[in-house]
Every structure is written in C-alpha cells, then in structure tokens.
Design a protein around this motif. Sequence first.
Motif, PDB file in Angstrom:
ATOM      1  N   LYS A   1       0.985  -1.223   0.187  1.00 51.95           N
ATOM      2  CA  LYS A   1       0.367  -0.236   0.392  1.00 51.95           C
ATOM      3  C   LYS A   1       0.887   1.239  -0.136  1.00 51.95           C
ATOM      4  CE  LYS A   1      -4.256   1.151   1.600  1.00 51.95           C
ATOM      5  NZ  LYS A   1      -5.278   1.028   2.527  1.00 51.95           N
ATOM      6  N   PRO A   2       1.394   1.532  -1.237  1.00 51.17           N
ATOM      7  CA  PRO A   2       2.376   2.664  -1.678  1.00 51.17           C
ATOM      8  C   PRO A   2       2.074   3.959  -1.249  1.00 51.17           C
ATOM      9  CG  PRO A   2       2.497   1.694  -3.478  1.00 51.17           C
ATOM     10  CD  PRO A   2       1.894   0.360  -2.227  1.00 51.17           C
ATOM     11  N   ASN A   3       2.988   4.762  -0.682  1.00 48.42           N
ATOM     12  CA  ASN A   3       2.346   6.152  -0.252  1.00 48.42           C
ATOM     13  C   ASN A   3       2.660   6.536  -2.192  1.00 48.42           C
ATOM     14  OD1 ASN A   3       2.100   6.391   1.998  1.00 48.42           O
ATOM     15  ND2 ASN A   3       4.200   6.349   2.233  1.00 48.42           N
ATOM     16  N   ILE A   4       2.073   7.124  -2.786  1.00 54.17           N
ATOM     17  CA  ILE A   4       2.471   8.085  -4.054  1.00 54.17           C
ATOM     18  C   ILE A   4       2.791   9.549  -4.221  1.00 54.17           C
ATOM     19  CG2 ILE A   4       1.311   8.582  -6.432  1.00 54.17           C
ATOM     20  CD1 ILE A   4       1.692   5.466  -5.413  1.00 54.17           C
ATOM     21  N   VAL A   5       3.907   9.666  -4.834  1.00 58.59           N
ATOM     22  CA  VAL A   5       4.182  11.181  -5.167  1.00 58.59           C
ATOM     23  C   VAL A   5       4.061  11.934  -6.137  1.00 58.59           C
ATOM     24  CG1 VAL A   5       5.581  12.970  -4.132  1.00 58.59           C
ATOM     25  CG2 VAL A   5       4.715  11.308  -2.951  1.00 58.59           C
ATOM     26  N   LEU A   6       3.342  12.114  -7.130  1.00 58.01           N
ATOM     27  CA  LEU A   6       3.069  12.187  -8.618  1.00 58.01           C
ATOM     28  C   LEU A   6       3.905  13.815  -8.630  1.00 58.01           C
ATOM     29  CD1 LEU A   6       2.601  12.273 -11.447  1.00 58.01           C
ATOM     30  CD2 LEU A   6       0.667  12.610 -10.948  1.00 58.01           C
ATOM     31  N   VAL A   7       5.059  14.360  -9.646  1.00 56.60           N
ATOM     32  CA  VAL A   7       5.360  15.414  -9.363  1.00 56.60           C
ATOM     33  C   VAL A   7       5.345  15.602 -11.031  1.00 56.60           C
ATOM     34  CG1 VAL A   7       7.597  16.902  -9.805  1.00 56.60           C
ATOM     35  CG2 VAL A   7       7.126  15.240  -7.707  1.00 56.60           C
ATOM     36  N   ILE A   8       4.177  16.918 -10.990  1.00 49.73           N
ATOM     37  CA  ILE A   8       4.525  17.459 -12.368  1.00 49.73           C
ATOM     38  C   ILE A   8       5.149  18.534 -12.883  1.00 49.73           C
ATOM     39  CG2 ILE A   8       2.714  18.397 -14.742  1.00 49.73           C
ATOM     40  CD1 ILE A   8       0.582  17.014 -12.004  1.00 49.73           C
ATOM     41  N   CYS A   9       6.331  17.937 -13.846  1.00 52.83           N
ATOM     42  CA  CYS A   9       7.647  18.815 -14.081  1.00 52.83           C
ATOM     43  C   CYS A   9       7.230  19.720 -15.126  1.00 52.83           C
ATOM     44  CB  CYS A   9       8.329  17.959 -14.240  1.00 52.83           C
ATOM     45  SG  CYS A   9       8.901  16.782 -12.645  1.00 52.83           S
ATOM     46  N   GLU A  10       7.325  21.238 -15.218  1.00 57.74           N
ATOM     47  CA  GLU A  10       7.136  22.207 -15.573  1.00 57.74           C
ATOM     48  C   GLU A  10       8.619  22.322 -16.597  1.00 57.74           C
ATOM     49  OE1 GLU A  10       6.142  25.343 -17.777  1.00 57.74           O
ATOM     50  OE2 GLU A  10       4.908  25.031 -16.079  1.00 57.74           O
TER      51      GLU A  10
ATOM     52  N   SER B   1       9.520  29.221  -4.683  1.00 56.67           N
ATOM     53  CA  SER B   1      10.309  28.941  -5.684  1.00 56.67           C
ATOM     54  C   SER B   1       9.928  27.035  -5.408  1.00 56.67           C
ATOM     55  CB  SER B   1      12.006  28.650  -5.175  1.00 56.67           C
ATOM     56  OG  SER B   1      12.224  28.213  -3.832  1.00 56.67           O
ATOM     57  N   ASP B   2      10.655  26.574  -6.255  1.00 54.43           N
ATOM     58  CA  ASP B   2      10.019  25.163  -6.976  1.00 54.43           C
ATOM     59  C   ASP B   2      11.050  24.006  -5.467  1.00 54.43           C
ATOM     60  OD1 ASP B   2       8.582  25.177  -8.462  1.00 54.43           O
ATOM     61  OD2 ASP B   2      10.431  24.536 -10.376  1.00 54.43           O
ATOM     62  N   LYS B   3      12.639  24.907  -4.918  1.00 54.81           N
ATOM     63  CA  LYS B   3      12.791  23.942  -4.179  1.00 54.81           C
ATOM     64  C   LYS B   3      12.028  24.328  -2.209  1.00 54.81           C
ATOM     65  CE  LYS B   3      15.567  26.152  -1.577  1.00 54.81           C
ATOM     66  NZ  LYS B   3      16.244  27.466  -0.547  1.00 54.81           N
TER      67      LYS B   3
ATOM     68  N   ALA C   1      -0.096  12.332  -3.139  1.00 49.84           N
ATOM     69  CA  ALA C   1       0.396  13.875  -3.145  1.00 49.84           C
ATOM     70  C   ALA C   1       1.024  13.987  -4.255  1.00 49.84           C
ATOM     71  CB  ALA C   1       0.908  13.853  -2.395  1.00 49.84           C
ATOM     72  N   ILE C   2       0.134  15.319  -5.152  1.00 51.81           N
ATOM     73  CA  ILE C   2       1.037  15.770  -6.403  1.00 51.81           C
ATOM     74  C   ILE C   2       1.886  16.816  -6.105  1.00 51.81           C
ATOM     75  CG2 ILE C   2       0.474  16.627  -8.735  1.00 51.81           C
ATOM     76  CD1 ILE C   2      -2.511  14.680  -8.357  1.00 51.81           C
ATOM     77  N   ILE C   3       2.947  17.368  -6.789  1.00 51.47           N
ATOM     78  CA  ILE C   3       3.599  18.444  -6.129  1.00 51.47           C
ATOM     79  C   ILE C   3       3.330  19.010  -7.903  1.00 51.47           C
ATOM     80  CG2 ILE C   3       5.213  19.387  -5.981  1.00 51.47           C
ATOM     81  CD1 ILE C   3       6.013  17.262  -3.876  1.00 51.47           C
ATOM     82  N   GLN C   4       3.567  20.121  -8.074  1.00 59.46           N
ATOM     83  CA  GLN C   4       3.180  21.020  -9.160  1.00 59.46           C
ATOM     84  C   GLN C   4       4.259  21.940  -9.609  1.00 59.46           C
ATOM     85  OE1 GLN C   4      -0.565  22.402 -10.881  1.00 59.46           O
ATOM     86  NE2 GLN C   4       1.211  23.621 -12.704  1.00 59.46           N
ATOM     87  N   THR C   5       5.361  21.939 -10.192  1.00 58.46           N
ATOM     88  CA  THR C   5       6.523  22.968 -10.280  1.00 58.46           C
ATOM     89  C   THR C   5       6.513  24.099 -10.901  1.00 58.46           C
ATOM     90  OG1 THR C   5       8.271  21.788 -11.751  1.00 58.46           O
ATOM     91  CG2 THR C   5       8.115  21.061  -9.817  1.00 58.46           C
ATOM     92  N   ALA C   6       7.153  24.847 -10.906  1.00 53.84           N
ATOM     93  CA  ALA C   6       7.013  25.971 -11.802  1.00 53.84           C
ATOM     94  C   ALA C   6       8.050  27.125 -12.647  1.00 53.84           C
ATOM     95  CB  ALA C   6       6.069  27.580 -11.422  1.00 53.84           C
ATOM     96  N   ASP C   7       9.319  26.704 -11.562  1.00 59.30           N
ATOM     97  CA  ASP C   7      10.204  27.616 -11.707  1.00 59.30           C
ATOM     98  C   ASP C   7      11.108  27.503 -13.059  1.00 59.30           C
ATOM     99  OD1 ASP C   7      10.203  29.093  -9.224  1.00 59.30           O
ATOM    100  OD2 ASP C   7      12.004  27.724  -8.500  1.00 59.30           O
ATOM    101  N   ASN C   8      10.891  26.495 -13.453  1.00 58.84           N
ATOM    102  CA  ASN C   8      11.545  26.417 -15.484  1.00 58.84           C
ATOM    103  C   ASN C   8      10.663  27.506 -16.426  1.00 58.84           C
ATOM    104  OD1 ASN C   8      13.204  25.745 -17.174  1.00 58.84           O
ATOM    105  ND2 ASN C   8      11.897  23.469 -17.195  1.00 58.84           N
ATOM    106  N   HIS C   9      10.495  27.451 -16.097  1.00 60.54           N
ATOM    107  CA  HIS C   9       9.300  29.056 -16.756  1.00 60.54           C
ATOM    108  C   HIS C   9      10.075  30.481 -16.962  1.00 60.54           C
ATOM    109  CE1 HIS C   9       5.491  30.343 -18.173  1.00 60.54           C
ATOM    110  NE2 HIS C   9       5.046  28.764 -18.126  1.00 60.54           N
ATOM    111  N   ARG C  10       9.606  31.543 -17.887  1.00 58.03           N
ATOM    112  CA  ARG C  10       9.787  33.243 -17.202  1.00 58.03           C
ATOM    113  C   ARG C  10       9.559  33.266 -16.401  1.00 58.03           C
ATOM    114  NH1 ARG C  10      11.546  34.934 -22.552  1.00 58.03           N
ATOM    115  NH2 ARG C  10      11.919  33.384 -24.264  1.00 58.03           N
TER     116      ARG C  10
END
Length: 659
Positions: free
Chosen positions: A276-285, A409-411, A430-439
């Motif tokens: 029954k693993p935890n899930i961390v899904l990172v949506i990378c910008e 910041s993403d960090k 959990a879903i983590i959505q990043t944004a720094d790789n962006h103007r």
Amino acid sequence: MSNIPKLIRWILWTGLIFLILFTLMRLGLFILSDQQSYGLGQLGGAFFLGLRYDLRMISILLLPMLILGSIPPLHPFTSKAGKKFWMTILGIAVVFALFFFSVDFAHYAYLEQRLNASVLNYLEDAKISMGMVWQSYPIVRMVLGVLLAAALLIWFFNRVHKSVSKQTFTGTKRSRIVGFIACFLVCGFFIFGKFSQYPLRWSDAFAQGSDYKAAVSLNPFESFFSTLKFRHSTYDVQKVKEGMPLVGNNLHFTPTSDPLSFSRMVAPRPGALTSKPNIVLVICESFSAYKSSMFGNPLNTTPFFDSLCRQGILFDRCFTPTYGTARGVWATITGIPDVEMPKTASRNPGMVDQHTIINNFNDYQKFYFLGGSTSWANIRGVLTNNIDSLHLYEQDDYSAKKVDVWGISDKNLFLEANKVLAKQEKPFFAIIQTADNHRPYTIPEEDQAEFKKGNYSHDSLTRYGFESNEEMNAFRYTDFGYRKFMEAARKEKYFNNTVFVFVGDHGIPGNADALFPHAWTAQRLNTMHVPLLFFAPGMLAPQRIHTISSQVDVLPTIAGLSNIAYRNATLGKDLLDSATMGFAFVFDPDNSMTGVVKGEYLYRKQLVTKKEELVSIINNDPVPNDAAHAAIMHDMGVLTDALYETAKYMLFNNKKAGK
C-alpha cells in the motif's frame, strides 16, 4: 502616372508602405527566432507565401478605402472631412498593426508559435498573465517603441498625401472608371489569394513540411483571426460509436453493449506492490526531454535526475498529448487529452466535472501542492471539484516567501510539501506541480551561493536547445530542486514505502537536431516529448523502457503498481501490463492538427485541409512511397480519428460515478 487618379495613387502608396512594414516584421521574426536548421535561402517559398498573406491583409484595408473613398464626402483629396477621416483610420490601422506584431513577437518568443486565438485564454487569468509578462519583457520600452513607430508612420502617410495632392490628374472619366475596376480586381484577387477553386487559407502554410516554415509564412492577423473559428467545440456521436472497437482494441479492453461507455473495472494485476505504497506525483514544468542529461544533452543540465533514472523505471519515449501546462495537468489528472480549441478544457464549465483514478485510492489522504495560485486556468475548480477530500496547498499556505509571479521557488515548494507529508500517518497520494522552469527564469537569492550558475556560448546553447543562459540555468535549477527534495525525503519514514513519479507537463520547442531526427524539431515532437520516471528504491528494479507512452497513461500505471482495483474511464493504459500496446495520441491546437506516434512513425492530419503526413521518428530518411507505408498511414489515420472523436466526447461525458 498623370492619368492615374489621385485616390488610386494614394492607395498604391499606402499598400506599399504597409507591405514594407509587414516584410520587415517577417524578417525581424526570422532574425530573432535564430533557427539554425534553415538559412534565409531555404525559406524563399515561406517568404513568398508570407507575401501573399500580407497582400491579403493589406487589401482588406485598401478595398474599403477604394470604395468609400470614391464617395465625394469621403474622398481624401476633394473633401477636408474625407482627408481627416482617412488619416484617422490609417492611424488606428497603424497602431493596431504594430500592437499585433509586438504581441506576436512576444508570443513567438514564449511559445515559438505565431499569435493565435488561444492567446485569449490568458485574459481569463489576467493578473497572473500580466505579472509574468511584466517580469519577462521590457513592456515600457515596447510600448514606447510602438508609439514612436506609429507616429513615424502616420507622419509618413501625411507626407505621401501631401505629395499626391500636389500632383495633377490629366485622365478622363473613363480612366477613373478603369482605374477603379482594375484596383478593385487586384485587391479582390489578393484577398482570394490564388488561381484556384479555393482561396488561400492559413493552413496552406503547413503544406511546406515544417512548422517553422509555416510560422515564417504566417502573419499574426492571418493566424489569429483564422483560429477564432475553432472556439466552439462539439463531437460526432456516430463517429465515436464507429471508433469504439478500435479504441477498445488499442487500450486492451472489450467494449460493453453500450457503444458510448469507455468505463471498465480493472482488477489488481500480478506483480503489483502489496505494501500500500504512498504516491508522490511530480508534474514538472517544461521538462523537455532533449534538453536533459538522460537523452545525451552535452550541457548535462540534469545530472541528479539522470541518477534517479538509472535507479528507477524510465520511459524514454513518453509524450504529452499536447503543449501547455493547463492541458498537461488536465491530461494527467483525467487521463483524457485536452482537445479543446482554443480554450483549454479546464476553462469550460461544461467539462469541469470529471472522473479521476485518484479517487480509487481509498483510505488515502489526497494532497496537491503548487507554489503559486490554482486560480490560474481554473485548475482549482478541476482539482477541488473532482478529487475527493483534497488538501490543497497554495502560495499563501507556506512559510516560504513568494519569489515571482509563479509563487514560491520550486526548491521551497518541495521542502514545504515534504514537511506536510512527513507528518502523515495514513497512506497518501500527493501531487506536486513545479513552475520555476518558466519565464522569468528566477533563481532565488537564497540559493545562489549553493546553486552555481553555468555559462555557455550562444552557439553551444542554441545547438543544444536553449535560447539563453538564463533559460538553461532555470532548467538546471529544477534539477537542484529535485536533489533537495530527495535529500529531505530520504530522511523521513515515508520514503521507503513511496513511489515517486515524475512527468513533464510538456516539452519546449527548439532545435533538437543535434540529438534527435529532424522530425522532432520540424514536426514539433520536442514540444511533447518528456521524461516519465517511476522511482522507488528497493521496490522497483531499474529499467529503461522504450515503449511509446503518454501522459494519459500515468494514473493507470500508478494504480496498476499500487495493487488496487480501479475504474478506468480514461484513454490511458497501464504501461507495466505486458498486454499494453505502445502508442501516443498527439494534438496541436495552435495548428489544428491531430496525430499518433506509433512504432517508427509520427502520423499527423490537418483538421481543416485534411492533409496527412507520415514521418520517421527514428531517422531522417523519407518514408517510402509504397503500398506498405500507405497502409501504415491509413491505419494510423483511422486510429487518430477514433481517438480524437473519443477525446472530444469524453471531455463532456467522463463524469464522476453517480453523476
């Protein structure tokens, strides 16, 4: 010249001035785009086609000038009111044209796409959009430049008017009539665009076999106003029914007696994790594959993520269905390609109610972490309306300070998320959505001592897919964020029973010729090619898998790994199921194209002209013109049509259970 009416002479001068302006703007786009794949000599056909598009737009202005200017009260040389009227109209036209070109340049610099109706989407998130624009572009200088250029052009039109007014007309009434008819016919021909049964269309630009050539050909007026017609979406029920067996076969399920039901129950499969693993899904910008270390980029921008890939399961031929963050988040959460045009599905009230496989993770806590605000693109509505008992964290929920328009910041986003997850006693998704790789490519001051910026020559940057050191360092900073996250997570008790999944929200256009066959650049596959990584040390054996996969496959694969029964109502598939067929549906809303990546080929179809193309994705060899490849094109075309119609239908008909 003396037997040519003054009105006709003035119209010709006006047209010439606008034509020079349009041509200079096209040359400017070519210079600023810095495309190494093409020299100016290779773009003769694109520039000639662009000339025809420009003459069409200019003639749309000149024709009313000819007709209305022939009326005595509006004649620019016999009536003072007429002169004032036309100078006002020309002033407005000049400002309008320069404004459009300015927005077009910024739009192309940002997306490598000519201005189109999808830009109206940003008006719905005006505060965030304007913040990003203000921080990314020299707005004050751009506005001053537009006003100065407009003033100069208006002055020049006045000078031309004065010059023509001093000239004499020695012609007769007959020569006036002949001049009017000739001018009318020439303008009419330029508006129609070609000697053919059908007029020149914006989609003709894509018959040149390269999206870059199409971009050079088009002007912002042609591309913008032509795409407005696609603002309203619908679907064909009969086509959906006809395509159901093919869709079911490719997704490995047997359709039910209901020809419009794509919902199927999937039982836990052998080999799944039983912990029954935890899930961390990172949506990378903007995690573009060809810019990263995993695919051999010599700039070695993502060494840490590359090390993760060597310890996990990397799908190296994963494609997002389309380009854009909102569309990428939608496809990941719902498992349905966002084929809305030009608005995104998240903005359509009729599509906000969607089933998601996340809800089949019973007894799991659900989290979504974003460094900024989810009011952008109505993502908040999509998340909170469809994910049960969601704990949503946004920029105001963190102790870290906001660094730019995209929030913290993403960090710091990773570290803040880690603090929350470390406290959980129950399993979580959990879903983590990043944004720094962006103007505007912000590197926070607090990290600049530890994060060392790189500096490469312009030639090296452009050869390997980057436009500037700022963009390249922002890409490297994402790798820094991943490292900080994993270092922190390894110290927590949840780490050893967690599957970390990383997937790009989309790629980035650019020159990928040094790393991939030319089709990846010319047909813009690089805008959709992203890494997909499943990382769980001790639970998943390292593999690099070449199966063609899609963003819509992410949730079915996570569910398959997690040993749960789930309802799959998506166009996605479990990539670790041995029965899975590898393919990816792709959609380009800006150019109105659909397609499929399958086997060794990319198939694309233009929705307006129905023009088809089949190109190799493994080498630069032309596809043979023989019966075998004609059959491949036909089969991929039928599959494309079935998936496209099904996606359009499912956007409206994928409601949560009980709806």
